[in-house]
Each structure stands twice: as structure tokens, then as C-alpha cells.
Write an enzyme that holds these catalytic residues in place. Structure first.
Site, short mmCIF file in Angstrom:
data_model
loop_
_atom_site.label_atom_id
_atom_site.label_comp_id
_atom_site.label_asym_id
_atom_site.label_seq_id
_atom_site.Cartn_x
_atom_site.Cartn_y
_atom_site.Cartn_z
N ASP A 5 0.98 -1.35 0.01
CA ASP A 5 0.05 0.34 -0.14
C ASP A 5 1.03 0.53 0.45
O ASP A 5 2.12 1.56 0.54
CB ASP A 5 -0.95 0.03 0.90
CG ASP A 5 -1.99 -1.00 0.93
OD1 ASP A 5 -1.65 -2.12 0.64
OD2 ASP A 5 -2.95 -0.90 2.22
N ASP A 6 -0.27 2.51 -0.09
CA ASP A 6 1.10 4.08 -0.07
C ASP A 6 1.79 4.23 -0.93
O ASP A 6 2.17 5.34 -1.26
CB ASP A 6 1.60 4.07 1.26
CG ASP A 6 0.46 4.09 1.97
OD1 ASP A 6 -0.56 3.56 1.67
OD2 ASP A 6 0.23 3.54 3.45
N HIS A 53 -6.26 2.75 -4.32
CA HIS A 53 -5.45 3.25 -2.92
C HIS A 53 -6.18 4.91 -1.85
O HIS A 53 -5.90 5.48 -1.81
CB HIS A 53 -4.50 2.84 -2.28
CG HIS A 53 -4.45 2.76 -0.33
ND1 HIS A 53 -5.38 2.02 0.18
CD2 HIS A 53 -3.77 2.86 -0.10
CE1 HIS A 53 -4.84 2.60 0.97
NE2 HIS A 53 -3.50 2.57 1.38
N HIS A 57 -5.54 10.15 -0.37
CA HIS A 57 -5.28 9.38 0.29
C HIS A 57 -5.28 10.19 1.73
O HIS A 57 -4.84 9.87 3.49
CB HIS A 57 -3.69 8.32 0.84
CG HIS A 57 -3.26 7.35 2.14
ND1 HIS A 57 -3.55 7.25 3.28
CD2 HIS A 57 -3.02 6.41 1.44
CE1 HIS A 57 -3.72 6.05 3.37
NE2 HIS A 57 -3.67 5.26 2.73
N HIS A 162 3.57 -2.19 3.37
CA HIS A 162 3.86 -1.04 2.55
C HIS A 162 5.26 -0.83 1.83
O HIS A 162 6.19 -0.70 1.95
CB HIS A 162 3.56 0.44 4.31
CG HIS A 162 2.63 0.69 4.69
ND1 HIS A 162 2.18 -0.50 5.50
CD2 HIS A 162 1.23 1.09 4.10
CE1 HIS A 162 0.94 -0.34 5.80
NE2 HIS A 162 0.50 0.96 5.05
ZN ZN Z 1 -2.36 3.27 2.74
#
Ligand code: ZN
Length: 202
Positions: A5-6, A53, A57, A162
Site C-alpha cells: 500500500d501507499d 488506494h 489518501h 507498505h
Molecule cells: Zn494506506
């Protein structure tokens, strides 16, 4: 299923090289990191799943209303499409569907959002193994140990990592070697995969 993620970020290219070396496919839940968007194409070309995502965010922004959420989500979907030609329907909510932050911005919004995903043709994924790296860079050893302890004994594991932290990326090679030595195979999430939904907590 290793999920990242991210990103994309400063360590994503290094991660892609590790995955390539071990011939492993993973899933990337990406956001709008302007300096690294060229990597979206690498992710897709190297056979990984790409997923949304949200763009910003930013919890306060995306969880202020359903319209705000879908505007931000679609913005990232369009960026992915522009950069890769892929129109993805896979998503992960920032904080997961069980996050306890969104209630501060719009009470009950996770119930409303999760209920609309199917009708809008999206599939959202949570996880059942947490590497524990969400708060930042732990040491790679701890991330590795968290992951193997979580995966052990599970028929299927969706692992939250991540790729914006160097320690997380450093842990991946050991996770791959351990997995292969212990009879696991590594796959990318698809529309047909289990979604491992959490219970909504809003
Ligand atoms: Zn995230």
C-alpha cells in the site's frame, strides 16, 4: 498474496526487482505520488496487479462524504488508466474497511461505502495478516517475523505491507524464501480472489 500500500515510492523499483528475481507476482494498492507515477507502468508490465488506494489518501477529505470518496477514488483510477491503459476495479480503503478514523468525518460512512462497492463494480480487499509496518519503519527482522507468524497455518493469507518504507522492502526477500521453503506460492489478487473483508467499525 503480498500486498503493498501507499506507493509507488522511493523503494518500489527495488521491490519490483526482488519480486522479479524470485518470479513472484504481488498486488500494489497505489495512490497519487507525483514523483513516482512512472512506476505504475513498471508494476503492470511486470505482471503485478494494480489497484486503487484513492488519490490523496487524506482521511479527512475522502471520508467526509460518499461523493468525496468516489471523486478521489475515480481520480486515481483515471491516473492509473492514463499511465498503464489498465482500468482496475480492485480497491483498498485507506485504513481498511475496519478503520475507526472515518467516523470523525462522517458517521457510518464505511457501511454506506462498502455497501455500494458491489453495485458500482468495485471489489475491495482488506487483509488477514498485518506486517505491522503501517506506523513506519520497524526493523526488517520484526516485519519478517510478524509476517511469517501471521501466515503460518493459514490456507490463504493476504499480507499488508507498505512499499514506502525501506525496512518493509528489505523484509520481502526473506519472506519469499521462507514461503517457498514452506510450501506457499505467491499470487497477485484478481477479481476472483477472496476479499478478506473486515467487519466495519464505524
Ligand atoms: Zn494506506
Amino acid at each position: 498474496y503480498l500486498t503493498f500500500d501507499d506507493g509507488p515510492g522511493a523503494y518500489t523499483r527495488q521491490l519490483l526487482d526482488i519480486l522479479k528475481k524470485h518470479d513472484v507476482k504481488a498486488t500494489f494498492f497505489v495512490k497519487n505520488n507525483p514523483n513516482y507515477l512512472h512506476l505504475l507502468d513498471d508494476i503492470v508490465n511486470e505482471g503485478h496487479s494494480i489497484a486503487i488506494h484513492t488519490s490523496s489518501h487524506d482521511y479527512e477529505k475522502i471520508y467526509s462524504s460518499e461523493d468525496a470518496f468516489f471523486k478521489d477514488l475515480n481520480e486515481m483510477g483515471d491516473i492509473i488508466y492514463e499511465k498503464t491503459g489498465v482500468r482496475t476495479t480492485l480497491i483498498r480503503f485507506p485504513g481498511g474497511s475496519s478503520n475507526t478514523v472515518s467516523r470523525w468525518y462522517s458517521y457510518g460512512i464505511m457501511t454506506r461505502l462498502t455497501q455500494r462497492m458491489d453495485e458500482l463494480g468495485y471489489r475491495y480487499f482488506d487483509w488477514n495478516v498485518d506486517s505491522g509496518d503501517a506506523a513506519g519503519c520497524l526493523d526488517a527482522e520484526r516485519i519478517y517475523r510478524n509476517v511469517i507468524a501471521g501466515v503460518r497455518g493459514k490456507e490463504q493469507a493476504v499480507v499488508l505491507l507498505h512499499d514506502v518504507y525501506p525496512c518493509s522492502v528489505q523484509a520481502v526477500e526473506r519472506i519469499l524464501v521462507w514461503g517457498k521453503n514452506n510450501g506457499y506460492s505467491f499470487r497477485a489478487l484478481t477479481v476472483h480472489s477472496g476479499q478478506f473483508h473486515h467487519t466495519v467499525q464505524n
